[in-house]
Write an enzyme that holds these catalytic residues in place. Structure first.
Site, PDB file in Angstrom:
ATOM      1  N   LYS A   9      27.398  20.573 -16.044  1.00 35.60           N
ATOM      2  CA  LYS A   9      28.271  19.258 -15.856  1.00 35.60           C
ATOM      3  C   LYS A   9      29.116  19.502 -14.727  1.00 35.60           C
ATOM      4  O   LYS A   9      29.852  20.614 -14.531  1.00 35.60           O
ATOM      5  CB  LYS A   9      29.069  18.350 -16.924  1.00 35.60           C
ATOM      6  CG  LYS A   9      30.130  19.004 -17.183  1.00 35.60           C
ATOM      7  CD  LYS A   9      30.648  18.370 -18.434  1.00 35.60           C
ATOM      8  CE  LYS A   9      31.745  18.838 -19.110  1.00 35.60           C
ATOM      9  NZ  LYS A   9      32.543  18.222 -20.107  1.00 35.60           N
ATOM     10  N   SER A  25      19.267   6.390  -7.253  1.00 37.37           N
ATOM     11  CA  SER A  25      19.556   7.682  -7.498  1.00 37.37           C
ATOM     12  C   SER A  25      21.056   7.793  -7.293  1.00 37.37           C
ATOM     13  O   SER A  25      21.904   7.177  -7.455  1.00 37.37           O
ATOM     14  CB  SER A  25      18.927   8.688  -6.399  1.00 37.37           C
ATOM     15  OG  SER A  25      19.213   8.466  -5.466  1.00 37.37           O
ATOM     16  N   TYR A  58      18.391  10.372 -11.141  1.00 38.52           N
ATOM     17  CA  TYR A  58      18.176  11.754 -10.425  1.00 38.52           C
ATOM     18  C   TYR A  58      19.005  12.073  -9.154  1.00 38.52           C
ATOM     19  O   TYR A  58      19.442  11.183  -8.714  1.00 38.52           O
ATOM     20  CB  TYR A  58      16.519  11.774 -10.107  1.00 38.52           C
ATOM     21  CG  TYR A  58      16.191  10.710  -9.081  1.00 38.52           C
ATOM     22  CD1 TYR A  58      16.036  11.052  -7.671  1.00 38.52           C
ATOM     23  CD2 TYR A  58      15.834   9.492  -9.461  1.00 38.52           C
ATOM     24  CE1 TYR A  58      15.867  10.170  -6.706  1.00 38.52           C
ATOM     25  CE2 TYR A  58      15.376   8.579  -8.345  1.00 38.52           C
ATOM     26  CZ  TYR A  58      15.409   8.871  -7.007  1.00 38.52           C
ATOM     27  OH  TYR A  58      15.109   8.126  -6.048  1.00 38.52           O
TER      28      TYR A  58
END
Length: 116
Positions: A9, A25, A58
């Site tokens: 992360k 995205s 994404y």
């Protein structure tokens, strides 16, 4: 059997842009992607600390060193520039792989730069 495990992360990064008229995205500074081990086009979850929104999309590679964090398309409705978000990636692993997996956590500075 496979389990879906927290892979990495980017913790508490600032949204710099939100572009509604885009195909979707999240654009992320290439240096941040590299530091977190997130590949371009990889599925990511975005957690917005300012409003509680959680979305999946994404990753798209942004200019290295730019600090860009830009939510594109419909995702732009879920955050505003200045919001603080966490970008999380996951990976499918066997239970044996998961038992020894060590997630990568990147803590950028206030300008979305990788801290050495």
């Amino acid at each position: 059997m496979l389990v879906n495990i927290f892979k990495s992360k980017i913790h508490r990064v600032k949204v710099t842009q939100a572009e509604l008229n885009y195909v979707g995205s999240i654009t992320i500074d290439e240096a941040l992607l590299e530091a977190a081990g997130i590949m371009e086009n990889e599925r990511v979850q975005i957690v917005n600390n300012n409003n509680g929104e959680r979305i999946e999309t994404y990753a798209i590679k942004g200019k290295r060193g730019s600090g860009i964090i830009c939510l594109n398309g419909a995702a732009a409705r879920k955050a505003q520039p200045g919001d603080i978000v966490i970008i999380i990636s996951y990976a499918w692993m066997t239970p044996e792989q998961a038992a020894s997996h060590k997630p990568i956590v990147v803590f950028p500075d206030e300008n979305n730069q990788v801290v050495a």
